[in-house]
Design a protein around this motif. Structure first.
Motif, PDB file in Angstrom:
ATOM      1  N   GLY A  76     -37.354  52.026  73.257  1.00 34.45           N
ATOM      2  CA  GLY A  76     -36.060  52.635  73.586  1.00 34.45           C
ATOM      3  C   GLY A  76     -35.005  52.433  72.530  1.00 34.45           C
ATOM      4  N   LEU A  77     -35.365  51.779  71.427  1.00 33.18           N
ATOM      5  CA  LEU A  77     -34.402  51.571  70.332  1.00 33.18           C
ATOM      6  C   LEU A  77     -34.884  52.299  69.072  1.00 33.18           C
ATOM      7  CD1 LEU A  77     -33.703  47.747  70.764  1.00 33.18           C
ATOM      8  CD2 LEU A  77     -32.386  49.690  71.648  1.00 33.18           C
ATOM      9  N   TYR A 103     -42.218  32.937  69.419  1.00 32.67           N
ATOM     10  CA  TYR A 103     -41.671  34.277  69.643  1.00 32.67           C
ATOM     11  C   TYR A 103     -42.733  35.180  70.268  1.00 32.67           C
ATOM     12  CZ  TYR A 103     -39.398  38.726  69.131  1.00 32.67           C
ATOM     13  OH  TYR A 103     -38.841  39.946  69.423  1.00 32.67           O
ATOM     14  N   LYS A 106     -43.090  34.608  73.967  1.00 30.64           N
ATOM     15  CA  LYS A 106     -41.993  35.160  74.761  1.00 30.64           C
ATOM     16  C   LYS A 106     -42.114  36.684  74.865  1.00 30.64           C
ATOM     17  CE  LYS A 106     -37.752  34.927  72.987  1.00 30.64           C
ATOM     18  NZ  LYS A 106     -36.367  34.482  72.676  1.00 30.64           N
ATOM     19  N   LEU A 110     -43.464  39.516  78.240  1.00 31.21           N
ATOM     20  CA  LEU A 110     -42.796  40.685  78.820  1.00 31.21           C
ATOM     21  C   LEU A 110     -43.778  41.853  78.912  1.00 31.21           C
ATOM     22  CD1 LEU A 110     -39.403  40.769  76.840  1.00 31.21           C
ATOM     23  CD2 LEU A 110     -39.854  39.766  79.086  1.00 31.21           C
ATOM     24  N   PHE A 319     -41.430  55.269  74.437  1.00 30.80           N
ATOM     25  CA  PHE A 319     -40.662  54.174  75.047  1.00 30.80           C
ATOM     26  C   PHE A 319     -41.211  53.789  76.414  1.00 30.80           C
ATOM     27  CE2 PHE A 319     -38.389  58.238  75.536  1.00 30.80           C
ATOM     28  CZ  PHE A 319     -38.424  58.400  76.903  1.00 30.80           C
TER      29      PHE A 319
ATOM     30  N   LEU B 387     -34.521  45.345  82.355  1.00 30.38           N
ATOM     31  CA  LEU B 387     -35.106  45.706  81.050  1.00 30.38           C
ATOM     32  C   LEU B 387     -34.964  44.533  80.099  1.00 30.38           C
ATOM     33  CD1 LEU B 387     -33.368  49.213  80.746  1.00 30.38           C
ATOM     34  CD2 LEU B 387     -35.713  48.753  81.494  1.00 30.38           C
ATOM     35  N   PRO B 388     -35.737  43.472  80.323  1.00 36.53           N
ATOM     36  CA  PRO B 388     -35.541  42.260  79.529  1.00 36.53           C
ATOM     37  C   PRO B 388     -35.844  42.472  78.052  1.00 36.53           C
ATOM     38  CG  PRO B 388     -37.558  42.097  80.820  1.00 36.53           C
ATOM     39  CD  PRO B 388     -36.858  43.346  81.262  1.00 36.53           C
ATOM     40  N   THR B 390     -36.068  40.268  74.054  1.00 37.47           N
ATOM     41  CA  THR B 390     -36.400  38.940  73.524  1.00 37.47           C
ATOM     42  C   THR B 390     -35.177  38.254  72.935  1.00 37.47           C
ATOM     43  OG1 THR B 390     -37.042  39.977  71.439  1.00 37.47           O
ATOM     44  CG2 THR B 390     -38.794  39.502  73.011  1.00 37.47           C
ATOM     45  N   ASP B 397     -27.168  49.311  71.736  1.00 32.68           N
ATOM     46  CA  ASP B 397     -28.621  49.293  71.890  1.00 32.68           C
ATOM     47  C   ASP B 397     -29.002  49.171  73.364  1.00 32.68           C
ATOM     48  OD1 ASP B 397     -29.193  49.656  69.229  1.00 32.68           O
ATOM     49  OD2 ASP B 397     -29.468  47.528  68.790  1.00 32.68           O
ATOM     50  N   SER B 400     -28.788  52.539  74.768  1.00 29.89           N
ATOM     51  CA  SER B 400     -29.950  53.330  74.369  1.00 29.89           C
ATOM     52  C   SER B 400     -31.125  53.040  75.300  1.00 29.89           C
ATOM     53  CB  SER B 400     -30.313  53.012  72.916  1.00 29.89           C
ATOM     54  OG  SER B 400     -31.477  53.705  72.509  1.00 29.89           O
ATOM     55  N   ARG B 401     -31.364  51.767  75.556  1.00 32.86           N
ATOM     56  CA  ARG B 401     -32.474  51.422  76.447  1.00 32.86           C
ATOM     57  C   ARG B 401     -32.254  51.932  77.866  1.00 32.86           C
ATOM     58  NH1 ARG B 401     -35.566  46.458  75.641  1.00 32.86           N
ATOM     59  NH2 ARG B 401     -34.522  45.725  77.493  1.00 32.86           N
ATOM     60  N   TYR B 404     -33.051  55.646  77.967  1.00 35.31           N
ATOM     61  CA  TYR B 404     -34.469  55.980  77.917  1.00 35.31           C
ATOM     62  C   TYR B 404     -35.268  55.355  79.059  1.00 35.31           C
ATOM     63  CZ  TYR B 404     -33.986  58.161  73.345  1.00 35.31           C
ATOM     64  OH  TYR B 404     -33.634  59.000  72.322  1.00 35.31           O
ATOM     65  N   LEU B 405     -34.852  54.199  79.521  1.00 33.43           N
ATOM     66  CA  LEU B 405     -35.718  53.435  80.432  1.00 33.43           C
ATOM     67  C   LEU B 405     -35.102  53.107  81.778  1.00 33.43           C
ATOM     68  CD1 LEU B 405     -36.992  51.009  77.678  1.00 33.43           C
ATOM     69  CD2 LEU B 405     -38.415  52.665  78.892  1.00 33.43           C
ATOM     70  N   ASP B 407     -33.206  53.412  85.540  1.00 33.89           N
ATOM     71  CA  ASP B 407     -33.321  54.268  86.714  1.00 33.89           C
ATOM     72  C   ASP B 407     -32.208  53.896  87.691  1.00 33.89           C
ATOM     73  OD1 ASP B 407     -34.222  51.990  88.193  1.00 33.89           O
ATOM     74  OD2 ASP B 407     -36.283  52.412  87.575  1.00 33.89           O
ATOM     75  N   ARG B 409     -31.946  51.852  89.899  1.00 35.38           N
ATOM     76  CA  ARG B 409     -31.743  50.422  90.126  1.00 35.38           C
ATOM     77  C   ARG B 409     -30.703  49.823  89.184  1.00 35.38           C
ATOM     78  NH1 ARG B 409     -38.185  49.207  90.258  1.00 35.38           N
ATOM     79  NH2 ARG B 409     -38.103  50.940  88.808  1.00 35.38           N
TER      80      ARG B 409
END
Lengths: 423, 423
Positions: A76-77, A103, A106, A110, A319, B387-388, B390, B397, B400-401, B404-405, B407, B409
């Motif tokens: 999505g980025l 890293y 982690k 996800l 995405f 939308l976790p 890292t 950004d 943007s997410r 695209y991602l 809903d 919720r």
């Protein structure tokens, strides 16, 4: 493994042109495989456990033939770039971070958690060049119960200094990863993964061909994705007849094992012919091909030519991890291709796109993606009560709505080879 | 109305090329309008209520400039047809059912509930030809707190017997609907809605032009959506210079009030010129234009020409009510247009598409769709914790997410003209 059945509205596609709908039927699982579908439970199965899914839909699990696990964290980025710029500016810097196992832990967590909750039951996955981080990803995926082909990536030329291997390190890491993953995992297995022709030296590709024969491995890579990439390959390998011919000259194009090539947007007639001749699987990645302004692969023509093909989310060129979104995207882009590029090829139907996502891609993993007897018992139990209607809908129409409008909330239960891994 | 503030990461687009990001700022609402944005609350506002949205994003509410409420119940179905077949096989039979107020009540309830939960704060909505069912829909929408322009549809020719009005009934029903809705509703208002040129007689269009002047009404219709439709209009009105000229000859093309035309995929240069001259709004409906294999409107060119434009979900040519999906769809189809049709027009950026969904479409409703001082206080509080990532992401950004991602919720709170209607 105990024999059991699930009961509900069964939907599956034994061929690209046929959707079978069996309302309120029993789907029997024996030894992890489909024993049959029945309107009433035959006497020989009297007394087995039956999971009654009420009016729910039950469909085969979806196969995702192409995705990059280390790109999940930035999906999505950066969606305003084309392929080669996007790789340089977003992808390579992010993938380089997986040298750090903390890293990787982690970020891959996800990904693994979300893949488990998704409609996908089997996947072909790119990791990074890092052997240990790749093994870490495989360990996490093994725990999910999913079946996955995972590849340590090879890239030794034309790559940024900070994210490139020497040929020797690439090969020794690859051998260690093959041995270690084969010893450790049951559901997850190694797949050779030369990133794409421009990032691999001739020496590396030749050695990977040897490794493939030695270890009897499947292979995945990229093919004819974007105009600039195709031109680059042509300039790097001027004596090759077409992009796929580069792989083929090193035995990396299906002649030494099951092979999946992502994209095939710009495959020439010669390339398509060789894809068919070598039995190479095409991973059609409609969403990624849109996001990176690559174009639209002629999926309908490939299907009609009898090529082997499934769908790929291509995280993070795509995405969305959702296989249902993949189905609707495949239909949608095929409509634009029909309208804007070639009106001799009709758009994909829902049945055709559903076939690609199930039996089409599933075939890479064996008898997978259908409810015909003998197929692996990969199944999703779907709940569409979050999509209310004004009246009773036929199961096929309910599937259409789930494909276009459903999300992870609709996936209530998930089986892989007869094992319940979700719900 | 009490003065108050919300605090969070503010994002808005004062122009198509500029995304303003104000981290952890206060957005003050006075008399239902934006009083200003402040890093710290000015002394004059000491003591006002502050809703602290933590690290949440706060963006203007989205405007949906084109959708059909009576088609909501069958969204995601019949997606294998082009426009004219789809109207005949799916749409008209379904819309005819709204003669039954009990059915209308049940079906419109699904729509109104979901629209309230969506990212949309303002919408231009087609109902059906039925006056009472249209008033019922308006009553439900009034209760949601949303602002909506709702139209009783007019169609007296070239329509199926079972779903067509006489000219006289169409006009008398329209007058009754105008008077009654103006007397009854505050947030919801009538908009003249000739379905599209082929379904309206010259007599009807002339009379609607008179009604528009008499009652000072806005107007909505369809324009240049699909190749077959454009050809049909040409054959029905051979003396008109182009499709929009049909409306214009009856004063229905912006000369007598604010006008929004959906689609404009196949507008000729002359038509585009008149759209600009008359100040007609274009409702760009990318998803619908894909689903019905219509094509891709040149939204980037329209934007660069300074035309007035917003986005439309076009339920149920579009299956998704989500304005965020509309933004990503607009970007995605612009990439395919760039690649396949006209590479002189670059794809839409996220900023441009977000502008279309907010200030671009909001302008149809006045000073709407921005956080500049004086704008109506329409705002969404967004939560992207589903939308976790890292690491910490910049608000742009994160937006943007979400586009695209995200809903439903992710929509935690919603204000329209300063009133909280959700959350």
């Amino acid at each position: 493994m105990k024999t059991f059945a699930v009961k509900g509205n069964l939907l599956y596609t034994p061929s690209p042109s046929r959707m079978v709908c069996l309302p309120r039927h029993f789907l029997v699982c024996e030894n992890g495989r489909v024993a049959g579908t029945f309107p009433a439970l035959p006497e020989k199965y009297a007394g087995i456990d039956v999971v009654d899914c009420g009016n729910g839909l039950i469909v085969p699990g979806l196969a995702d033939l192409h995705l990059h696990a280390p790109q999940y964290a930035f999906r999505g980025l950066g969606m305003d770039r084309e392929l080669l710029d996007w790789l340089r500016e977003y992808t390579f810097p992010e993938e380089a971070r997986y040298a750090d196992l903390a890293y990787a832990e982690k970020a891959y967590r996800l990904f693994a958690d979300d893949l488990k909750k998704s409609a996908t039951t089997r996947a072909c996955i790119f990791a990074t060049i890092h052997t240990d981080a790749t093994l870490l990803l495989m360990r996490m995926l093994e725990e999910t119960g999913l079946v996955a082909a995972v590849g340590k990536v090879n890239m030794d030329v034309n790559s940024p200094d900070y994210y490139c291997e020497s040929t020797a390190v690439s090969l020794s890491g690859t051998e260690r990863w093959i041995m270690q993953s084969r010893a450790e995992f049951r559901n997850v297995f190694p797949i050779l993964t030369p990133r794409f022709a421009p990032a691999c030296s001739a020496k590396l590709m030749a050695a990977l061909g040897d490794l493939q024969q030695k270890h009897a491995l499947p292979l995945q890579s990229h093919l004819s994705e974007s105009p600039a990439e195709v031109a680059w390959v042509k300039s790097l390998f001027p004596d090759c007849r077409f992009y796929g011919d580069v792989y083929d000259r090193f035995g990396l194009f299906g002649s030494n094992g099951p092979t999946v090539m992502a994209h095939c947007v710009y495959s020439s007639a010669d390339e398509v012919e060789l894809i068919g001749k070598r039995g190479v699987f095409i991973a059609h990645c409609p969403q990624s091909n849109v996001n990176l302004s690559s174009g639209i692969a002629p999926a309908k023509a490939y299907l009609e030519s009898g090529l082997r093909m499934g769908l790929g989310s291509d995280i993070a060129g795509g995405f969305s991890l959702s296989g249902f979104r993949g189905i609707s995207d495949a239909i949608q882009v095929s409509k634009l291709r029909f309208r804007l590029q070639d009106d001799s090829q009709r758009p994909l139907s829902l049945t055709e796109a559903f076939y690609l996502a199930t039996k089409g891609g599933g075939a890479f993993f064996g008898k997978v993606g259908s409810f015909e007897a003998g197929y692996e018992f990969d199944a999703l139990v779907l709940d569409d009560r979050s999509l209310p209607a004004t009246g009773e809908l036929a199961p096929e129409d309910r599937l259409s709505r789930l494909v276009y409008l459903g999300d992870d909330r609709c996936i209530r239960r998930k089986y892989v080879s007869g094992k319940k891994i979700l719900g």
